[in-house]
Each structure stands twice: as C-alpha cells, then as structure tokens.
Design an enzyme around this catalytic site. Structure first.
Site, short mmCIF file in Angstrom:
data_model
loop_
_atom_site.label_atom_id
_atom_site.label_comp_id
_atom_site.label_asym_id
_atom_site.label_seq_id
_atom_site.Cartn_x
_atom_site.Cartn_y
_atom_site.Cartn_z
N GLU A 108 39.94 120.66 -9.19
CA GLU A 108 40.37 119.73 -9.22
C GLU A 108 42.05 120.30 -8.94
O GLU A 108 42.68 119.43 -8.25
CB GLU A 108 40.29 119.18 -9.88
N ASP A 144 47.42 109.93 -4.74
CA ASP A 144 46.38 109.81 -3.69
C ASP A 144 46.27 109.47 -2.47
O ASP A 144 47.19 108.36 -2.23
CB ASP A 144 44.61 109.73 -4.79
#
Length: 217
Positions: free
Chosen positions: A81, A90
């Site tokens: 991640e 994001d």
C-alpha cells in the site's frame, strides 16, 4: 538521507514512474516521518516496521487470524500500500493517510509511525473479521498463510468483493490451491474508462498467491 532507494522501491511496487506532484508528496511524507520519529543513538535498533511486526504477535489482529498471519500482514500490507504520513487526496478525491486509511482524515493531518501502525491494525482487524465471516473454512487449523493472503486481498479489493469472489467460493469448497490461483484475476483497474491489467496489481496478486500457497500439499 539518500532517498533514491526509497523512490526506486516504491516505483517498482506500483509499477510506474512518479509524476512531479507524486515526488513532492513522497518527499513530504518522508520529511514528516523524520520529524515525527527522528533518529537517536539511544533509540532501539529496531525500525518502525520491525517493531510493528513484533507487536503483531499479540493484540486484536493476532486473536482473529493468529500470530503467523498477523505478522505476515503487518510486514506485507505496508509494502503493497505504501505509507503516507501526511494526509492527501486519493484518486477519488477522498482524504487519505497512512496505508490507505480514510477514517476521520482531514486536510493538513499528519500521523506518526505509531499512529499509522494503530490505524493499520484497526483496518486489518475489520477486513480480517469480514473475511473470516465469509469464509469460515479459513478458521481451520493450519490455514495461517491462506488467512494472511485472503486478508491482504480483501484489504485491497474490499470485503464485499472478497465475499463474492471465486477465491472465496473455492476456499468454501476446500479447494485452497484453486482459491489461491483465483487471486491472479484481481489485477485489473479502470484506465481511461477501460478495464485493463495493471502491472503493479499483477505483481501484488502474484506475491499474495505465493503467500497463499505456503503450507499447501
């Protein structure tokens, strides 16, 4: 500190080069980490990542998936991640921090390594609980590596997708090797509106499959 090895490692994991804005974000994350946890001669020689692995042998995650799977997850998920100590938006515009956590994140937030470790465990506990509820055969003795791999996959695709996956269905039938092989189909993402295989996801699925196959005869 020479940051090139860090950038190179993350670039290899994600499967593509950085944009200038991503370079700036990664620089900011490293700066924040160094400010939050500066090196000290009196400090333990263990890195934050190593400490997290040792801590994972006890606690709520280990109680759900066992110490072996918990240790594997604390080591592998941050590698997959990445870690951002400073809040960022994001691709969907959602404020995110640490290893993809969105809970209570707001603009300008900065986390510490220990704060990210706690967030990671909370997310892993939530995903592991969902996986174990959908796939009770993973509770069988000796399924440590399959539990670790399934939780890692669910962390990336969501518990709902895991529960509907062919991997879950094959595990339910006792076909653990076939379930591990089914991980490989989760390597696609929408690029310009089309579903395409992504190099970084392909690499991650292959690594998760290798973990999943451990201990299978």
């Amino acid at each position: 500190m020479n940051r090139r090895p860090i950038f190179d490692a993350v670039r290899r994991l994600r499967g593509r080069a950085f944009t200038p804005s991503e370079v700036a974000r990664l620089d900011a994350a490293i700066d924040a980490a160094e400010r939050a946890d500066p090196p000290s001669k009196a400090a333990s020689p263990l890195s934050t990542g190593a400490s997290a692995v040792l801590d994972s042998k006890k606690g709520p995650l280990a109680a759900i998936v066992g110490a072996v799977a918990a240790t594997s997850l604390f080591a592998s998920v941050p590698k997959h991640e990445g870690t951002e100590y400073r809040a960022y938006r994001d691709v969907a515009g959602i404020w995110t921090i640490c290893q993809g956590d969105t809970r209570g994140v707001r603009a300008g937030m900065v986390e510490t390594p220990e704060g990210c470790r706690q967030r990671l465990e909370a997310q892993l506990v939530a995903h592991a609980s969902g996986v174990m509820a959908c796939t009770p055969r993973l509770k069988e003795e000796g399924r440590d590596w399959q539990r670790a791999a399934a939780t890692s996959l669910a962390y990336n695709i969501g518990v709902g997708s895991w529960c509907r996956s062919s991997a879950d269905k094959r595990f339910d039938r006792g076909d653990f090797r076939g379930g591990c092989d089914a991980f490989l189909s989760w390597n696609k993402a929408r690029v310009n509106g089309q579903l395409r295989a992504v190099r970084g996801l392909t690499t991650r699925r292959q690594q998760e499959r290798q973990v999943c196959l451990k201990g299978l005869v």
